[in-house]
Design a protein around this motif. Sequence first.
Motif, short mmCIF file in Angstrom:
data_model
loop_
_atom_site.label_atom_id
_atom_site.label_comp_id
_atom_site.label_asym_id
_atom_site.label_seq_id
_atom_site.Cartn_x
_atom_site.Cartn_y
_atom_site.Cartn_z
N TYR A 159 0.98 -1.20 -0.13
CA TYR A 159 -0.16 0.14 0.06
C TYR A 159 1.03 1.32 -0.15
CZ TYR A 159 1.25 0.47 5.13
OH TYR A 159 1.86 0.46 6.28
N LEU A 160 0.08 2.33 -0.36
CA LEU A 160 0.80 3.59 -0.10
C LEU A 160 -0.31 4.59 0.15
CD1 LEU A 160 0.14 5.53 -2.70
CD2 LEU A 160 1.70 4.17 -4.07
N ASN A 161 0.24 5.47 1.05
CA ASN A 161 -0.70 6.61 1.69
C ASN A 161 -0.61 7.87 1.51
OD1 ASN A 161 -3.00 7.42 3.21
ND2 ASN A 161 -2.17 6.51 5.15
N MET A 162 -1.31 8.76 0.68
CA MET A 162 -2.32 8.44 0.05
C MET A 162 -2.52 7.93 -1.46
SD MET A 162 -5.75 9.42 1.84
CE MET A 162 -5.78 10.05 3.55
N ALA A 163 -1.83 8.56 -2.32
CA ALA A 163 -1.83 8.62 -3.57
C ALA A 163 -0.32 8.78 -4.02
CB ALA A 163 -2.55 9.50 -4.32
N GLY A 164 -0.16 8.02 -5.18
CA GLY A 164 1.24 7.90 -5.60
C GLY A 164 1.41 7.50 -7.10
N GLU A 165 2.77 7.46 -7.55
CA GLU A 165 3.30 7.33 -8.89
C GLU A 165 4.22 6.42 -8.79
OE1 GLU A 165 4.46 9.47 -13.09
OE2 GLU A 165 4.33 10.50 -11.20
N VAL A 166 4.46 5.12 -9.51
CA VAL A 166 5.50 4.18 -9.23
C VAL A 166 5.85 4.08 -10.81
CG1 VAL A 166 5.98 2.17 -9.01
CG2 VAL A 166 4.19 3.06 -7.69
N SER A 167 7.46 4.26 -10.93
CA SER A 167 8.15 4.13 -12.02
C SER A 167 9.44 2.97 -11.76
CB SER A 167 8.67 5.33 -12.44
OG SER A 167 9.54 6.04 -11.60
N LEU A 168 9.74 2.26 -12.68
CA LEU A 168 10.96 1.31 -12.48
C LEU A 168 11.86 1.59 -13.60
CD1 LEU A 168 12.13 -1.12 -11.47
CD2 LEU A 168 10.65 -2.69 -13.00
N ASN A 169 13.07 1.96 -13.20
CA ASN A 169 14.08 2.15 -14.27
C ASN A 169 13.65 3.28 -15.19
OD1 ASN A 169 15.83 0.41 -13.05
ND2 ASN A 169 14.99 -1.34 -14.17
N GLY A 170 13.01 4.51 -14.64
CA GLY A 170 12.66 5.48 -15.65
C GLY A 170 11.20 5.67 -16.33
N THR A 171 10.65 4.03 -16.35
CA THR A 171 9.28 3.92 -16.82
C THR A 171 8.12 3.82 -15.85
OG1 THR A 171 10.59 2.53 -18.70
CG2 THR A 171 8.13 2.33 -18.50
N THR A 172 7.05 4.84 -16.07
CA THR A 172 6.06 4.61 -15.21
C THR A 172 5.32 3.39 -15.41
OG1 THR A 172 5.92 7.09 -15.49
CG2 THR A 172 4.04 5.84 -14.52
N ILE A 173 4.85 2.84 -14.11
CA ILE A 173 4.23 1.45 -14.29
C ILE A 173 2.79 1.69 -13.53
CG2 ILE A 173 6.09 -0.02 -14.49
CD1 ILE A 173 6.30 -0.63 -11.68
N SER A 174 2.81 2.78 -12.85
CA SER A 174 1.48 3.04 -12.10
C SER A 174 1.19 4.52 -11.79
CB SER A 174 1.37 2.12 -10.73
OG SER A 174 0.14 2.39 -9.97
N ARG A 175 -0.01 5.05 -11.93
CA ARG A 175 -0.10 6.31 -11.43
C ARG A 175 -1.45 6.54 -10.89
NH1 ARG A 175 -1.69 11.46 -12.74
NH2 ARG A 175 -0.05 13.11 -12.30
N GLY B 244 2.74 7.63 3.95
CA GLY B 244 4.08 6.89 3.73
C GLY B 244 3.74 5.97 2.96
N LEU B 245 4.74 4.81 2.97
CA LEU B 245 4.99 4.00 1.87
C LEU B 245 4.98 2.69 2.66
CD1 LEU B 245 5.22 2.83 -1.15
CD2 LEU B 245 7.65 2.91 -0.39
N GLY B 246 4.10 1.66 2.11
CA GLY B 246 3.91 0.11 3.02
C GLY B 246 5.10 -0.57 2.48
N PRO B 247 4.93 -1.92 2.93
CA PRO B 247 5.87 -2.80 2.45
C PRO B 247 6.06 -3.09 1.09
CG PRO B 247 4.69 -3.83 4.31
CD PRO B 247 4.03 -2.43 3.76
N VAL B 248 7.33 -3.36 0.51
CA VAL B 248 7.41 -3.90 -0.86
C VAL B 248 8.25 -5.07 -0.94
CG1 VAL B 248 8.52 -3.31 -2.99
CG2 VAL B 248 7.51 -1.21 -1.60
N SER B 249 7.49 -6.11 -1.77
CA SER B 249 8.16 -7.57 -1.74
C SER B 249 8.47 -7.63 -3.04
CB SER B 249 7.22 -8.37 -1.45
OG SER B 249 6.53 -8.14 0.00
N LEU B 250 9.57 -8.48 -3.39
CA LEU B 250 10.26 -8.88 -4.73
C LEU B 250 10.56 -10.44 -4.58
CD1 LEU B 250 11.35 -7.62 -7.35
CD2 LEU B 250 13.56 -7.51 -6.25
N GLY B 251 10.11 -10.95 -5.56
CA GLY B 251 10.42 -12.57 -5.53
C GLY B 251 10.08 -13.28 -6.59
N THR B 252 9.65 -14.23 -7.03
CA THR B 252 9.07 -15.17 -7.89
C THR B 252 7.78 -14.55 -8.38
OG1 THR B 252 8.19 -16.87 -6.83
CG2 THR B 252 10.52 -16.99 -7.36
N PRO B 253 7.29 -14.63 -9.54
CA PRO B 253 6.00 -14.41 -9.90
C PRO B 253 4.91 -15.06 -9.30
CG PRO B 253 7.28 -14.23 -12.07
CD PRO B 253 8.10 -15.14 -10.78
#
Length: 640
Positions: free
Chosen positions: A117-133, A179-188
């Motif tokens: 989760y993120l609180n309240m609103a946000g934009e996410v980008s990976l390696n310069g590419t926006t993946i969520s807004r 703020g920003l909630g937990p971020v998990s990285l792993g297998t799909p």
Amino acid sequence: MPHREHRPQEGPSHAHHARSRLATARAWLVTSIGALLFLLFTVTAAMAQQPPPPALHVEAARATGWDDTTPPADGWTPVTLPDSWADRWPGFDGVVWYRLTWEQPAQVREAGLLLHYLNMAGEVSLNGTTISRDESLVEPLTRAWNVPRQWLLAPPLLKPGGTNTLLVRVSGLFAYQAGLGPVSLGTPAAMQAEYAREQFVRRDLQVLGLAVSAAVSAFFAALWLLRRRETAYGWFAVMSVLWLLFGYNQIATSPWPFAGNHSWQALNTSLFLAFSVSYIVFALRFCAWRMPRLEAAALLVALAGVLDLWFTSGQSLPVHRAVWTLVGGLTIIAVNSASIVHALRHRASPMRSLAPFMAVSAATAAHDLLVFTQVIDSNIYYTTMSSYVLLLGMALTQAARFVKSLERIENFNTELIEEVNAAKSELASTLAQQHALELAHARIGERVNLASDLHDGLGGMLVGSIATLERTPANLSAPELLAMLKSLRDDLRLIIEATGRHDGARAFGELLAPLRHRTSQLLDANGIDCRWQVSNLETLELPPSQSLDLLRFLQEALTNVLKHSAGRRVDVAVTRDGAELQLSVRDDGRGFVVDGADKAAGSGLRSLRARARRLGAELQLQSRPGETQLALRMPLVPTA
């Protein structure tokens, strides 16, 4: 010799077969255990061969304004997720950038990424590419605080064997745990399973709780409308509606219709206060208690809180909101605790069925207050999810009441059937006694009637005959004595015919003629001139019982003239005048006192009155010296 049954003995072949089956079963069991252990070993080895998820390095930096689109060059601070900037930058409302970096192994070509989760609103980008807004990154902010996000990362978006950078731009307000909630990285696959769990807890259970609240509130509202005296159901419906509106905060993604989240939170806290008041009233009504002072005090406190929330400026609103949220939450915990204590102390309390569910509600309310005050580092609230537990308790309680009502109805039906059977037995006994009494009365009545007929008929004829014999005993010839006896016989025949089985109508004129002849002779023999006037009787037909009563009436009246009047003339009139039969007997005797005539004259006048009543006729009696008159007016029933 007796026959002895021959039983074959188990030889070596049977024992060999038994040992063979036992060995086969043991071999199968050992093989199964071995296969299971091999499968577990293979899975464990495969999991051990998978590389562990790469470590995430997380930093945060404040932006200079709400419209910053690029992260700052300096000011980065290492943080740990989940992160709330209320402690690090108190009073800060705006944008905070989060930078997450990790080294992706070269042999892993794709990965799963989960942002809880993120609180309240946000934009996410990976390696310069926006993946969520989110839709709105400025007020009114998108309320994305309870929305998990998942991505499948693969080349060229993901850089295997190199450094990957995830930038998260968070727009939030410090008062609401921005703020920003937990971020998990792993297998799909692992991230997909974890995302399903997060979605279930953060969204699905919330929606389920609200849906159950809506359904139950509608049910209890309808139940209250049908049974207005059950006010506890009405308050439970109000409470459920208020909780439904309050719980909508868990899934709302926009503060509409307000222009900012401060107004939204003011409304949300106001609903919470109103819910706490209705919860108090519901608990009291459910226990059949009335505490008007406590209810009025709770209502005044809630009203003061609502006014304070809406008239407080935006900067100080978070503090006031926190205070009134604590007031509402502690009120709910207090109501639950008091209800549980009351249920434990009173066995007959209706709260005993709700006490376990209220215990769950109290526990979740305490947890959520600790989360709200950030004593527990989380942003998951369980009260909305557990709300349907209390609703379920109410439903079960209502079902238990319904079952008890059915049992009472069944017991009542059983008791009613027993009472009805007892009443039927008693009624049958009473009816049997009444029937026996009626039979006895009927027999007595028949005897009385028979005695009356004998008195008025044979008695009168005997009196007349005796009087004739006493007057001139020597002058009576044998034919005259024979005529007297025949008259007695004819009178007895008349009684038999009237009391027998002949129910058909008889011509009254035919029956009157013999009586007229006999009584005229009898009166003439005693020196009394008897004159008759008979008219309109040719077509008059009466039942035998009525004919006999009329004849006996005339006979008794003439007998009284013979016995008591000492007169020299009697006039008898029998006429039919339309639908009425009129009888009249008038003599010129000494008369008598009419008042108390029944007692004075004995059974004669009583018999005349009784016959008049049986005939449904009107009897008139007039008497003075020199004239006495009996008049009978009987209505005639028209024949079919």
